[in-house]
Design an enzyme around this catalytic site. Structure first.
Site, mmCIF file in Angstrom:
data_model
loop_
_atom_site.group_PDB
_atom_site.id
_atom_site.type_symbol
_atom_site.label_atom_id
_atom_site.label_comp_id
_atom_site.label_asym_id
_atom_site.label_seq_id
_atom_site.Cartn_x
_atom_site.Cartn_y
_atom_site.Cartn_z
ATOM 1 N N GLY A 217 20.332 63.282 7.124
ATOM 2 C CA GLY A 217 21.599 63.685 7.872
ATOM 3 C C GLY A 217 21.691 65.294 6.964
ATOM 4 N N ASP A 218 21.526 65.669 7.812
ATOM 5 C CA ASP A 218 22.517 67.177 8.021
ATOM 6 C C ASP A 218 22.036 68.115 7.418
ATOM 7 O OD1 ASP A 218 24.738 66.158 9.903
ATOM 8 O OD2 ASP A 218 26.003 66.639 7.354
ATOM 9 N N GLY B 220 15.588 65.914 11.120
ATOM 10 C CA GLY B 220 15.891 65.233 12.799
ATOM 11 C C GLY B 220 15.852 67.263 13.478
ATOM 12 N N CYS C 186 20.252 53.537 14.800
ATOM 13 C CA CYS C 186 20.502 54.668 15.410
ATOM 14 C C CYS C 186 21.679 53.531 16.181
ATOM 15 C CB CYS C 186 19.275 54.712 15.697
ATOM 16 S SG CYS C 186 19.440 55.374 17.490
ATOM 17 N N LYS D 186 14.390 52.732 8.816
ATOM 18 C CA LYS D 186 15.727 52.895 8.562
ATOM 19 C C LYS D 186 17.250 52.768 8.907
ATOM 20 C CE LYS D 186 16.186 57.817 11.007
ATOM 21 N NZ LYS D 186 17.679 57.458 12.056
HETATM 22 C C1 LIG Z 1 18.402 63.089 20.279
HETATM 23 C C2 LIG Z 1 18.652 62.530 18.848
HETATM 24 C C3 LIG Z 1 17.938 61.067 19.086
HETATM 25 C C4 LIG Z 1 17.824 60.069 17.834
HETATM 26 N N1 LIG Z 1 16.725 59.005 18.453
HETATM 27 C C5 LIG Z 1 16.712 58.209 17.243
HETATM 28 C C6 LIG Z 1 15.686 57.274 17.496
HETATM 29 O O1 LIG Z 1 15.030 56.913 18.428
HETATM 30 N N2 LIG Z 1 15.596 56.318 15.922
HETATM 31 C C7 LIG Z 1 16.290 56.423 14.905
HETATM 32 O O2 LIG Z 1 15.471 55.739 14.199
HETATM 33 N N3 LIG Z 1 17.012 57.502 14.817
HETATM 34 C C8 LIG Z 1 17.196 58.648 15.793
HETATM 35 N N4 LIG Z 1 18.441 59.014 15.509
HETATM 36 C C9 LIG Z 1 18.837 60.228 14.576
HETATM 37 C C10 LIG Z 1 17.581 60.618 13.452
HETATM 38 O O3 LIG Z 1 16.688 59.736 13.903
HETATM 39 C C11 LIG Z 1 18.184 61.303 12.194
HETATM 40 O O4 LIG Z 1 18.842 59.974 11.517
HETATM 41 C C12 LIG Z 1 19.415 61.880 12.416
HETATM 42 O O5 LIG Z 1 19.776 62.843 13.614
HETATM 43 C C13 LIG Z 1 20.230 62.647 11.171
HETATM 44 O O6 LIG Z 1 19.048 63.368 10.854
HETATM 45 P P1 LIG Z 1 19.508 65.356 10.887
HETATM 46 O O7 LIG Z 1 20.589 64.931 10.462
HETATM 47 O O8 LIG Z 1 18.532 65.472 10.145
HETATM 48 O O9 LIG Z 1 18.827 65.001 12.293
HETATM 49 C C14 LIG Z 1 18.263 60.103 16.456
HETATM 50 C C15 LIG Z 1 19.041 61.523 16.449
HETATM 51 C C16 LIG Z 1 18.317 62.325 17.564
HETATM 52 C C17 LIG Z 1 19.758 63.984 17.122
#
Ligand SMILES: Cc1cc2nc3c(=O)[nH]c(=O)nc-3n(C[C@H](O)[C@H](O)[C@H](O)COP(=O)(O)O)c2cc1C
Length: 331
Positions: free
Chosen positions: A204-205, A227, A103, A142
């Site tokens: 991711g995406d 996510g 993150c 992660k």
């Molecule tokens: C609002 C928000 C909060 C997030 N908080 C965390 C978190 O607390 N820990 C973490 O490892 N990743 C966090 N992420 C990253 C997500 O776990 C994920 O890796 C990222 O959104 C990409 O996946 P996606 O394209 O399916 O959304 C966060 C992402 C978003 C959008």
């Protein structure tokens, strides 16, 4: 494809909910698990216990009624503090500890935690080894694909993780420097999967069953982590689960089913946060649920004004009743 095994836990599926601070609270995790998510990590907790006494932090550590195994994600840059945080969370009921090195949030990176750690492989090793040693439960990790596009060291980090005793690895297909820009890339994820023997999840995406299938086929990963695409579409888990298992993707839920899912979610939010905060937090979920539906903007605007639980539930019921009766007209 064989089932994903994390320590003693043989999982029922291969689609995980990604941890999202401010989104993956207990009500949302319970909902996503009901909808087919095989695992759902909680919102990230700082490893610093001095930050655990706020009401927000207490709520983040609440796992009542959650399906097992319960996953707690911790973030921090100090090996001893991470080890202590893991131990204390296991004592409080965590069954899997997930370490966040994925993150880029400023709040985390400024303290040399989250994805900022990826540039310091020695420190990564120390953190992983100390945490694995301290936790008496499986530890997962992660990461992003690296620190920056010219230091895409995801493969090295993955090897370090496996050697340190990490039991599964989720990889977000962006570098730390990419933040959320551009498209996620899956080549590095494929290379990571080739390099290690522990379960690897692509993240991711991924926003549809077709995309999930493409990513799994292109990378050879064991599963995917979803996510943002789960926001307002928690049934995406059962859809992706079906396609990865070679079954027909279930039909899009009818408005009546969506209404029931939302109303149950809202009631859970009121119960968890209390009505006042629950109604406020519910607004963003309602916005996500209606994002691509007819008259979404007008509905969102009107529902923002409602500040009682009964009023909010009634507004949702009315909106979906109109969709059910004449979807074409409502459009
Ligand atoms: C609002 C928000 C909060 C997030 N908080 C965390 C978190 O607390 N820990 C973490 O490892 N990743 C966090 N992420 C990253 C997500 O776990 C994920 O890796 C990222 O959104 C990409 O996946 P996606 O394209 O399916 O959304 C966060 C992402 C978003 C959008």
């Amino acid at each position: 494809m064989s089932a994903i095994q994390i320590g003693p836990y043989r999982l029922d599926g291969r689609v995980f909910l990604a941890p999202m601070a401010g989104v993956t609270d207990l009500p949302f995790r319970r909902l996503c698990r009901r909808m087919g998510a095989a695992l759902a990590a909680g919102e990230m907790l700082s490893a610093d216990p001095r930050l655990w006494h706020t009401a927000e932090s207490q709520r983040r550590r609440d796992h009542s009624g959650e399906d097992e195994p319960r996953v707690v994600q911790i973030a921090g840059g100090d090996p001893q503090m991470m080890a202590d945080a893991a131990r204390r969370n296991v004592d409080a009921g965590a069954q899997v500890i997930d370490i966040n090195m994925g993150c880029p949030a400023k709040k985390v990176c400024n303290k040399e935690a989250g994805s900022a750690l990826l540039r310091d492989e020695r420190l990564v090793t120390e953190i992983l080894e100390a945490t694995v040693r301290a936790a008496e439960v499986p530890v997962t990790l992660k990461i992003r694909t690296g620190w920056s596009s010219d230091r895409r060291n995801g493969v090295e980090i993955a090897r370090i993780a496996e050697a340190s005793g990490i039991r599964a690895l989720a990889v977000h297909g962006r570098t730390r420097a990419c933040r959320f820009e551009g498209e996620a890339e899956y080549e590095t994820i494929a290379a990571i999967k080739q390099a290690v023997g522990i379960p690897v999840l692509a993240n991711g995406d991924i926003d549809s069953p077709a995309k999930a299938l493409r990513v799994v086929q292109a990378t050879g990963v064991d599963g995917v982590m979803i996510g943002r695409a789960a926001q307002g579409r928690p049934w995406i888990f059962r859809e992706i689960e079906a396609v990865l298992a070679g079954r027909t993707v279930p039909a899009e839920p009818a408005p009546g089913e969506v209404r029931d899912i939302i109303c149950a979610h809202l009631r859970d939010l009121y119960g968890f946060y209390g009505v006042e905060a629950g109604v406020r937090i519910a607004r963003k979920h309602i916005g996500w649920y209606c994002r691509e539906r007819p008259q979404a903007q007008a509905f969102r605007q009107s529902v923002m004004q409602v500040d009682s639980a009964e009023g909010q539930l009634a507004a949702v019921r009315e909106y979906f009743a109109a969709l059910d009766q004449s979807p074409a007209e409502a459009a």
